[in-house]
Motif scaffolding. Structure first.
Motif, PDB file in Angstrom:
ATOM      1  N   ARG A 180       0.689  -1.215  -0.010  1.00  0.00           N
ATOM      2  CA  ARG A 180       0.114  -0.030  -0.015  1.00  0.00           C
ATOM      3  C   ARG A 180       0.889   1.452  -0.026  1.00  0.00           C
ATOM      4  NH1 ARG A 180      -4.605  -1.695   4.358  1.00  0.00           N
ATOM      5  NH2 ARG A 180      -2.885  -2.516   5.206  1.00  0.00           N
ATOM      6  N   PRO A 181       0.625   2.664  -0.599  1.00  0.00           N
ATOM      7  CA  PRO A 181      -0.589   2.906  -1.224  1.00  0.00           C
ATOM      8  C   PRO A 181      -1.028   1.930  -2.476  1.00  0.00           C
ATOM      9  CG  PRO A 181       0.538   4.529  -1.298  1.00  0.00           C
ATOM     10  CD  PRO A 181       1.295   3.510  -0.488  1.00  0.00           C
ATOM     11  N   SER A 183      -1.737   3.565  -5.267  1.00  0.00           N
ATOM     12  CA  SER A 183      -1.389   4.630  -6.103  1.00  0.00           C
ATOM     13  C   SER A 183      -0.700   5.686  -5.348  1.00  0.00           C
ATOM     14  CB  SER A 183      -2.557   5.401  -6.601  1.00  0.00           C
ATOM     15  OG  SER A 183      -2.214   6.234  -8.014  1.00  0.00           O
ATOM     16  N   TYR A 184       0.809   5.966  -6.088  1.00  0.00           N
ATOM     17  CA  TYR A 184       1.524   6.980  -5.339  1.00  0.00           C
ATOM     18  C   TYR A 184       2.320   7.653  -6.193  1.00  0.00           C
ATOM     19  CZ  TYR A 184       5.109   8.621  -1.981  1.00  0.00           C
ATOM     20  OH  TYR A 184       5.992   9.522  -1.421  1.00  0.00           O
ATOM     21  N   ARG A 185       1.953   8.948  -6.081  1.00  0.00           N
ATOM     22  CA  ARG A 185       2.679  10.072  -7.230  1.00  0.00           C
ATOM     23  C   ARG A 185       2.604   9.588  -8.499  1.00  0.00           C
ATOM     24  NH1 ARG A 185       8.078  12.696  -4.259  1.00  0.00           N
ATOM     25  NH2 ARG A 185       7.253  12.694  -2.155  1.00  0.00           N
ATOM     26  N   ASP A 188       0.757   3.289 -10.434  1.00  0.00           N
ATOM     27  CA  ASP A 188      -0.199   2.520  -9.922  1.00  0.00           C
ATOM     28  C   ASP A 188       0.246   1.189  -9.743  1.00  0.00           C
ATOM     29  OD1 ASP A 188      -1.972   4.764  -9.862  1.00  0.00           O
ATOM     30  OD2 ASP A 188      -2.675   4.156 -11.901  1.00  0.00           O
TER      31      ASP A 188
END
Ligand SMILES: C[S@@+](CC[C@H](N)C(=O)[O-])C[C@H]1O[C@@H](n2cnc3c(N)ncnc32)[C@H](O)[C@@H]1O
Length: 231
Positions: A180-181, A183-185, A188
């Motif tokens: 996790r997460p 989606s980051y910056r 995906d």
């Protein structure tokens, strides 16, 4: 229980590493025991001399044979005895497996310019290298070998961290991992990993492992292709 012996001029380089994390836990669980001895303890002169000039001349000091022979005699060990060495065969997963199924492993650490060749010839030691580069001493290489071996001992890794999904275990590189997460910056996690479909996830991981191995390590890929498939 596996016994790992180390002969070194710098035992202090092992103290923290062998007491920490998986290596320390394995010793606490009595799955392995470490005996780290100081090469200088096997000298007999006032200055505890372990090295001398190279016959034939040239820069750098060579570690003398007698302290290594006496250390090995004192430890009362037989094969496998390994001298960490830049001119050795490349250490690989197969070696780690071979050592992990044995009862005892003895690692000799060189330093300075070189180790007298009679150490290898007389003790029947095998020379193993960590790669095509030169370290200042065998200690970091010995620690890598110990780590690679001890994590393969039954009971050292729990199910959740099992070595079976790791690179090289079955001849392939491991697929990439995500947490996790989702989606980051703008990056995906692949949708299949969020799908909950275990069959699809396993298939994606297998494809990724094969793709990475083919692209990055054609040598491993060829070997994998040649290996007999499991029934
Ligand atoms: C400075 S190196 C000696 C290198 C040696 N003169 C040669 O050219 O092969 C000192 C010690 O570091 C260790 N060492 C250096 N490179 C290594 C490697 N790639 N793998 C394992 N041990 C290494 C060996 O124990 C070696 O005796």
């Amino acid at each position: 229980m596996l016994t790992v012996n180390v002969v070194t001029l710098f035992p202090e380089m092992f103290s923290a590493s062998l007491a920490t994390s998986i290596l320390g836990r394995a010793a606490a669980q009595r799955l392995v025991r470490y005996r780290v001895v100081q090469l200088r303890d096997y000298t007999h002169d006032r200055h505890q001399t372990v090295d001398d000039y190279a016959y034939g001349g040239g820069a750098g000091m060579v570690l003398k044979p007698e302290p290594f022979f006496e250390a090995v005699d004192d430890l009362r060990v037989g094969p496998p005895i390994v001298l960490l060495s830049a001119r050795g065969k490349r250490f690989a997963h197969e070696d780690a497996v071979r050592f992990a199924v044995g009862k005892e492993l003895t690692l000799l650490c060189g330093h300075y310019k070189d180790v007298d060749q009679r150490v290898v010839d007389g003790l029947g030691a095998e020379e193993l290298s960590l790669g095509d580069f030169v370290l200042s001493g065998g200690e970091p290489a010995a620690l890598c070998v110990i780590d690679a071996v001890v994590r393969l001992l039954p009971g050292v890794l729990g199910d959740h961290e099992s070595a079976s999904g790791d690179s090289h275990y079955d001849g392939l590189l491991a697929p990439p991992s995500y947490t996790r997460p989702p989606s980051y910056r703008g990056l995906d996690v692949p949708a299949v990993l969020l799908s909950g479909d275990h069959e699809q996830i396993a298939a994606w991981r297998a494809r990724e492992a094969e793709r990475l191995t083919r692209e990055r390590r054609p040598d491993l890929w060829m070997k994998y292709g040649d290996a007999p498939s499991e029934q």
